[in-house]
Structure formats: structure tokens, C-alpha cells
Scaffold this motif. Structure first.
Motif, PDB file in Angstrom:
ATOM      1  N   PRO A 145      21.476 -10.191   6.782  1.00 47.78           N
ATOM      2  CA  PRO A 145      22.211 -11.260   6.351  1.00 47.78           C
ATOM      3  C   PRO A 145      23.059 -11.069   5.212  1.00 47.78           C
ATOM      4  O   PRO A 145      22.475 -10.549   4.297  1.00 47.78           O
ATOM      5  CB  PRO A 145      21.413 -12.594   6.168  1.00 47.78           C
ATOM      6  CG  PRO A 145      20.152 -12.209   6.763  1.00 47.78           C
ATOM      7  CD  PRO A 145      19.976 -10.832   6.631  1.00 47.78           C
ATOM      8  N   ARG A 174      28.390 -19.117   3.295  1.00 49.82           N
ATOM      9  CA  ARG A 174      27.802 -19.243   4.390  1.00 49.82           C
ATOM     10  C   ARG A 174      27.119 -17.671   4.876  1.00 49.82           C
ATOM     11  O   ARG A 174      27.984 -16.762   4.800  1.00 49.82           O
ATOM     12  CB  ARG A 174      28.687 -19.715   5.873  1.00 49.82           C
ATOM     13  CG  ARG A 174      27.958 -19.610   7.101  1.00 49.82           C
ATOM     14  CD  ARG A 174      28.794 -20.079   8.139  1.00 49.82           C
ATOM     15  NE  ARG A 174      28.435 -20.020   9.321  1.00 49.82           N
ATOM     16  CZ  ARG A 174      28.872 -20.846  10.570  1.00 49.82           C
ATOM     17  NH1 ARG A 174      30.257 -21.335  10.413  1.00 49.82           N
ATOM     18  NH2 ARG A 174      28.168 -20.673  11.699  1.00 49.82           N
ATOM     19  N   ILE A 176      25.850 -14.794   7.112  1.00 47.60           N
ATOM     20  CA  ILE A 176      26.246 -14.419   8.206  1.00 47.60           C
ATOM     21  C   ILE A 176      25.146 -13.228   8.936  1.00 47.60           C
ATOM     22  O   ILE A 176      24.638 -12.385   8.149  1.00 47.60           O
ATOM     23  CB  ILE A 176      27.628 -13.487   8.296  1.00 47.60           C
ATOM     24  CG1 ILE A 176      28.570 -14.454   7.529  1.00 47.60           C
ATOM     25  CG2 ILE A 176      27.988 -12.910   9.711  1.00 47.60           C
ATOM     26  CD1 ILE A 176      29.108 -15.597   8.312  1.00 47.60           C
ATOM     27  N   THR A 177      24.569 -13.490  10.150  1.00 46.91           N
ATOM     28  CA  THR A 177      23.761 -12.399  10.802  1.00 46.91           C
ATOM     29  C   THR A 177      24.439 -12.188  12.160  1.00 46.91           C
ATOM     30  O   THR A 177      24.630 -10.888  12.177  1.00 46.91           O
ATOM     31  CB  THR A 177      22.408 -13.126  10.914  1.00 46.91           C
ATOM     32  OG1 THR A 177      21.918 -13.772   9.505  1.00 46.91           O
ATOM     33  CG2 THR A 177      21.325 -12.099  11.636  1.00 46.91           C
ATOM     34  N   ASP A 199      27.555 -16.634  14.060  1.00 48.39           N
ATOM     35  CA  ASP A 199      27.873 -17.213  12.708  1.00 48.39           C
ATOM     36  C   ASP A 199      29.466 -16.790  12.321  1.00 48.39           C
ATOM     37  O   ASP A 199      29.903 -17.684  11.544  1.00 48.39           O
ATOM     38  CB  ASP A 199      26.955 -16.510  11.580  1.00 48.39           C
ATOM     39  CG  ASP A 199      25.555 -16.486  11.799  1.00 48.39           C
ATOM     40  OD1 ASP A 199      25.312 -17.766  12.091  1.00 48.39           O
ATOM     41  OD2 ASP A 199      24.836 -15.543  11.818  1.00 48.39           O
ATOM     42  N   GLU A 224      28.219 -26.794  13.954  1.00 47.91           N
ATOM     43  CA  GLU A 224      28.798 -25.782  12.720  1.00 47.91           C
ATOM     44  C   GLU A 224      29.522 -24.586  13.932  1.00 47.91           C
ATOM     45  O   GLU A 224      28.690 -23.924  14.380  1.00 47.91           O
ATOM     46  CB  GLU A 224      27.811 -25.137  11.908  1.00 47.91           C
ATOM     47  CG  GLU A 224      28.134 -24.207  11.109  1.00 47.91           C
ATOM     48  CD  GLU A 224      27.082 -23.581   9.963  1.00 47.91           C
ATOM     49  OE1 GLU A 224      27.237 -23.400   8.816  1.00 47.91           O
ATOM     50  OE2 GLU A 224      25.975 -23.519  10.482  1.00 47.91           O
ATOM     51  N   PRO A 226      31.537 -21.271  14.526  1.00 45.29           N
ATOM     52  CA  PRO A 226      31.464 -19.825  14.043  1.00 45.29           C
ATOM     53  C   PRO A 226      32.760 -19.962  12.667  1.00 45.29           C
ATOM     54  O   PRO A 226      33.759 -20.426  13.284  1.00 45.29           O
ATOM     55  CB  PRO A 226      31.767 -18.960  15.009  1.00 45.29           C
ATOM     56  CG  PRO A 226      31.450 -19.630  16.411  1.00 45.29           C
ATOM     57  CD  PRO A 226      31.693 -21.098  16.103  1.00 45.29           C
TER      58      PRO A 226
END
Ligand SMILES: [Zn+2]
Length: 279
Positions: A145, A174, A176-177, A199, A224, A226
Motif C-alpha cells: 500500500p 488515502r 492505495i492498494t 482505491d 468512498e 475510487p
């Protein structure tokens, strides 16, 4: 001896014609399938610059992602922009072949190349085809991540530079993966990215209203959505060139040379940021 037809056969094994969208126009646009090929140039766009490069390099085949003749053509006279390019190609003995939406969907094509360039491990298509085969866009995961801010930098560093640059939408912290990618204009797949629960969604040509509706829509729906990363259309599809060079080299025995064009054909060539404070 390798012919234009031999290279086309290899390309169409990798990028099957039946994967193309119904509106598309792909394949051989000019040239003789029986003509000999010693070297090939691969580019995103057939333009004055890439045709000049093909002539300067002395190749016999120019392979592009975007077709030259996508819409109805009623003249290829030399005093029309496309006719001029076709005349130059034909006079120089250069065939022109395009692999467009078939290369978008195919395994190892535009979207897999974009995902690999960004360092993603692909887990599947963003929009699967109804028959369960390949599809448009890709979903992939990062090795570890990272923040959205770091991810935007990753995209900028791994794709070729353009005046357009790379823009991000979302919380810079935020994590991100999971990432969705769609080479070329991808605002029609924003909802697919939301449904996929990724994400971040990386694509090109994101316009004001679709991007704003996406962002505001997430707040209204209490979900939420992307984050978005918008890159230049050309940059998003440029990894296709090296992937295609590899496809040709792997499929043709012998001494055929492949060249990847590094000429930037993004139409935007100047950018500026405000440096003066209003009086
Ligand atoms: Zn495109």
C-alpha cells in the motif's frame, strides 16, 4: 524472408480481430501483405512526426494503436491531411497497420502493458466480456500500500512525460492498494471502477463534469468512491508500443528489427502554472 503478412499474422494472434469493438476500424490501412519487412516502427499515433520517423528509419511497416482511417473517408488526395500521410507511406514503401480496441481488450495488450508499467499485478479485467473472455481495462494490486500522493508520483515517474502531466483527485493520504486502469479515454467506465471497489482509477481524458459528479456522487451516496488519476491519452497508451515490439520479436524468427517510437504525439505541448500575483 519476413513479409508484412507474417507480421500481421503474429499481431492478430496476440490481438485477435474479434476482440475489437463494433465501431472500430482496424488492420492493414495501406501496403502489400506480400512485401518484405526488415524493420518495424511501433507508435501510438500515425502522424506527420511518426511517419517522418518511419521514413527516416527506413522501416517497411508502421504499426500504430490508433487507426488513421477510423471514420468515413471520401478522398486520400495529397492535399488532405490523411491523404498526405498515406501518399508519403506508399511512396516510401511503408505499410500501415493498426491494432486498436482489439489490443485494448487482449491479454498482454494496451491495458496489461499500462498495468505492468505502473508495477501492478493484474487480477482481472475492469469490464469483463459477457463470454468470460478478456475485457476492457484491468484491475491490479500494488506490491505494498502507498498514499495517493505517492501513487500519483509513481504514475508520473513510470509513464513518459507530457505537458499535460498527471493529475489526481482525492485525499492525498488515502492508502492505495487496488488499482483500476483504462488506457485512453476512460470516463465511461467510472461507474465500473466504483462497482469494482478499487482505491484508485487511472485513465485519460477525464472531463470536468464526469470527474466532479464522481466525487460529489460518492459523498451523496455515502460511499468512498475510487480516487482518480488522469494522465495524457498518449502516455496511457504508450506502453503498448514496447509490448507490441515484444510480441513481434517473440513471434518472428530471424533478424527483424523493431523500434519503439519515443516521439510524443500528445497534441498538448505547452503547460503553465500561475507565477504572477494579481495587483
Ligand atoms: Zn487511444
Amino acid at each position: 524472408m519476413t513479409t508484412v503478412g507474417d507480421v500481421i499474422e503474429v499481431l492478430e494472434r496476440a490481438y485477435p480481430l474479434e476482440l475489437a469493438e463494433s465501431w472500430d476500424s482496424i488492420g492493414l490501412e495501406c501496403g502489400d501483405r506480400a512485401a518484405r519487412v526488415d524493420s518495424v516502427l511501433i507508435a501510438v499515433d500515425p502522424t506527420e512526426a511518426t511517419v517522418a520517423e518511419a521514413i527516416a528509419r527506413g522501416v517497411q511497416l508502421l504499426v500504430t494503436h490508433h487507426p488513421l482511417l477510423l471514420r468515413g473517408v471520401h478522398s486520400v488526395a495529397f492535399d488532405t491531411p490523411k491523404g498526405r500521410l498515406l501518399h508519403k507511406l506508399i511512396q516510401s514503401g511503408i505499410a500501415l497497420y493498426s491494432a486498436h480496441t482489439n489490443a485494448d481488450s487482449a491479454t498482454g495488450g494496451v491495458n496489461d502493458a499500462l498495468a505492468a508499467t505502473l508495477g501492478l499485478t493484474v487480477t482481472g479485467p475492469l469490464i469483463p466480456k459477457a463470454d468470460g473472455g478478456q475485457g476492457l481495462g484491468r484491475i491490479g494490486v500494488l506490491p505494498a500500500p502507498e498514499t495517493l500522493a505517492a501513487f500519483v508520483s509513481r504514475v508520473a515517474n513510470r509513464l513518459p512525460e507530457t505537458a499535460w502531466g498527471v493529475r489526481g483527485l482525492g485525499d492525498p493520504d488515502r492508502l492505495i492498494t487496488r488499482v483500476a486502469v483504462m488506457g485512453g479515454s476512460g470516463d465511461s467506465a467510472l461507474e465500473n471502477a466504483v462497482s469494482a471497489g478499487v482505491d484508485v482509477y487511472v485513465t485519460a481524458d477525464l472531463r470536468h463534469h464526469p470527474a466532479l459528479d464522481h466525487s460529489v456522487g460518492g459523498i451523496a451516496r455515502g460511499i468512498e468512491v475510487p480516487a482518480l488519476v488522469d494522465v495524457a491519452h498518449w502516455a496511457s497508451e504508450w506502453p503498448f508500443c514496447a509490448a507490441t515490439a515484444n510480441v513481434i520479436s517473440a513471434g518472428i524468427a530471424g533478424s527483424l528489427k523493431t523500434h519503439v517510437s519515443t516521439v510524443c504525439t500528445d497534441p498538448w505541448t505547452i503547460s503553465a502554472f500561475k507565477t504572477e500575483v494579481a495587483q
